[in-house]
Design a protein around this motif. Sequence first.
Motif, PDB file in Angstrom:
ATOM      1  N   ARG A 260     -20.254  33.409  86.805  1.00 37.74           N
ATOM      2  CA  ARG A 260     -18.980  34.248  86.195  1.00 37.74           C
ATOM      3  C   ARG A 260     -17.806  34.340  87.001  1.00 37.74           C
ATOM      4  NH1 ARG A 260     -22.523  39.109  83.415  1.00 37.74           N
ATOM      5  NH2 ARG A 260     -23.322  38.679  85.745  1.00 37.74           N
ATOM      6  N   ALA A 261     -18.006  34.121  88.178  1.00 36.91           N
ATOM      7  CA  ALA A 261     -17.136  34.012  89.195  1.00 36.91           C
ATOM      8  C   ALA A 261     -15.997  33.048  89.051  1.00 36.91           C
ATOM      9  CB  ALA A 261     -17.559  34.172  90.624  1.00 36.91           C
ATOM     10  N   ASP A 262     -16.811  31.800  88.696  1.00 37.86           N
ATOM     11  CA  ASP A 262     -15.936  30.471  88.253  1.00 37.86           C
ATOM     12  C   ASP A 262     -15.222  30.664  86.904  1.00 37.86           C
ATOM     13  OD1 ASP A 262     -16.771  29.277  90.411  1.00 37.86           O
ATOM     14  OD2 ASP A 262     -18.466  28.012  89.519  1.00 37.86           O
ATOM     15  N   ILE A 263     -15.947  31.509  86.005  1.00 41.14           N
ATOM     16  CA  ILE A 263     -15.063  31.663  84.904  1.00 41.14           C
ATOM     17  C   ILE A 263     -13.993  32.192  84.824  1.00 41.14           C
ATOM     18  CG2 ILE A 263     -15.437  32.917  82.530  1.00 41.14           C
ATOM     19  CD1 ILE A 263     -17.293  30.567  82.784  1.00 41.14           C
ATOM     20  N   PHE A 264     -13.889  33.344  85.948  1.00 44.25           N
ATOM     21  CA  PHE A 264     -12.507  33.988  86.339  1.00 44.25           C
ATOM     22  C   PHE A 264     -11.679  33.120  87.004  1.00 44.25           C
ATOM     23  CE2 PHE A 264      -9.784  36.685  88.882  1.00 44.25           C
ATOM     24  CZ  PHE A 264      -9.514  37.892  87.981  1.00 44.25           C
ATOM     25  N   SER A 265     -11.968  32.223  87.872  1.00 42.20           N
ATOM     26  CA  SER A 265     -10.999  31.534  88.498  1.00 42.20           C
ATOM     27  C   SER A 265     -10.432  30.686  87.383  1.00 42.20           C
ATOM     28  CB  SER A 265     -11.885  30.886  89.715  1.00 42.20           C
ATOM     29  OG  SER A 265     -12.344  31.629  90.680  1.00 42.20           O
ATOM     30  N   ALA A 266     -11.305  30.081  86.530  1.00 48.40           N
ATOM     31  CA  ALA A 266     -10.823  28.942  85.711  1.00 48.40           C
ATOM     32  C   ALA A 266      -9.806  29.541  84.717  1.00 48.40           C
ATOM     33  CB  ALA A 266     -12.198  28.684  84.599  1.00 48.40           C
ATOM     34  N   GLY A 267     -10.070  30.952  84.488  1.00 43.47           N
ATOM     35  CA  GLY A 267      -8.999  31.621  83.628  1.00 43.47           C
ATOM     36  C   GLY A 267      -7.800  31.842  84.347  1.00 43.47           C
ATOM     37  N   VAL A 268      -7.649  31.982  85.554  1.00 42.36           N
ATOM     38  CA  VAL A 268      -6.711  31.984  86.348  1.00 42.36           C
ATOM     39  C   VAL A 268      -5.642  30.795  86.232  1.00 42.36           C
ATOM     40  CG1 VAL A 268      -5.476  32.280  88.756  1.00 42.36           C
ATOM     41  CG2 VAL A 268      -7.409  33.901  87.888  1.00 42.36           C
TER      42      VAL A 268
END
Length: 577
Positions: A191-199
Amino acid sequence: MQQLETISRYKIEKILGRGAVGTVYKAYDPVVNQTVAIKVIHKQLLEQDDSGEQLKRFRNEVLAGRRLKHSNIVSIYEYGEERDIAFIIMEFIEGRQLKDFLDEKFTFDLDTTHKIMQQLLAALGYAHKQGIVHRDIKPANIMVMQNWQIQVADFGIAKIESSSMTQTGMIMGTPNYMSPEQCLGEHIDHRADIFSAGVVLYHLLTGKRPFEGETMMGTLQQVLKVTPINPSKLNQHISPILDRVIARALAKHPNDRFQSAFEFSEALTLAMNEAQSPSKTTQDDATVMMPSMADTVQMASNDVAAIIDRTINTRTAKQAELAKASKKPSKNKWIALISVGLMVFSGAGWYMAQLRNKEESLGNLLTKYRCAALFKETDGDGNIALRGYLQQPDLQDLKNELAQGVGKESIDYHAVQAWNSAFCNVLDVMSPLKAANDKSDLGLTVNSGKEDNRYATDDYLEMNVTAPNYSAYLYVDYFQLNGHVLHMYPTIPEQTVKQEANKALLIGQSGEDKRWQVSPPYGVEMVTVIASSVPLFKQPRNEDELTESYLADLKAAIQSENAMVTAQYLTIETSPQ
């Protein structure tokens, strides 16, 4: 430092970029007439790194890359060490970093943004299923090619399941794109990658990063505490429905985000469709219903109306009323069900015919690629998936063929990867023999003792071979990246005997006198088994010989003997750890 002219068999053409501890080169492989990229790390610079963290990252990139076979992830071909360098051979991308476009203030329309994000999320979803978290998703690690095709690069700080490269308490990543849990050095998951993809999505839509402090610490504080301005406030062409998607992706707590890349992708597609729908209400007094942050996004349902209701509902009151009415039971429901039942029998026959036609068309398509090691799998629902390797120009051609012709997106080819193949000549010999075995269902098989066909340094190769449904002499060979072939069977004259039909052989098992260990150079290698009704060689061969000389003798033997000869092969992946 002296300019390199060659690395292994690769001829250096130019420098693509330099970093703190290494250099990336464009190079040419004369063996397979292919351009590659080579990332080099200089050992003398590593000696200054007492912790060995830089070399760990370098090897970590190889380890992650070898596990990931996806059309939106840069392929890793080989790993090696020579002289005073360690190096990775990887796919050469003719393109630019997404960062370059953003730095140039390029304006991304919604279609292009959606296309980029769908590919990014597909790559992340695949990596997460393999137990790998990238941890450094940002525009500089997204390569853009023609027609906005993208590939994700640089898994140097990726978190790999069962790996102890980094532990809780270490902060790794790029501050502007890091998740709150990364900023705090806490335990992270996919879910850390989900956040970065959101950025990244926010940056594409607005041209600005959501978190931008004057100092690194200022940026980290924003990530932890600040809620970004809604994109629709910065860009009037952005629908508020997209604000909701980004708000969920950028939630401070992982439990409040999309729980998978698939969920993110599905929600984004729904929002994009709604935002761009020509029939959507554009009047200022349109009713907009926005669920609270605590609502859970559910993406399992196939009922699009229900999904929008639960997630990102921006329909007008009239649209909501129509959707509600559409869910009422129809008085003709039972008539419809009976009609469907009567259609099942004839429909099943049509379905099977369609499946056979699709498989036949796919089979004909695959025969056009010379240097290809491709394997087809069909599940119980008739879904077809391809996996394996072929040369980079052919990979793009295959994608186009499947998208426009035989596949029409119904064939999953994401596990097909480009390879820097040293085995084109091997496949020239083996592929026709394999095709004969598969077409006639002769039963010759070879399987690895490792379920995922992956081997690390000092691992012993273990092969399970089943003879065909006719008595045959078997020849099992291990083709290596160093241009040599090891004859795994037979290794002594006494083994050159005709095997009974369908007999099982276990080769390289623990306790046997003769075993074969994995060694550099690392990458994709091949194991083949040939079955012949007569002996192919009159004299025993050396256990280790040059591939080129062996193939010449093998072709001559196959052509001269009046024999029934078939073959099977598999690809294995080797890595330093």
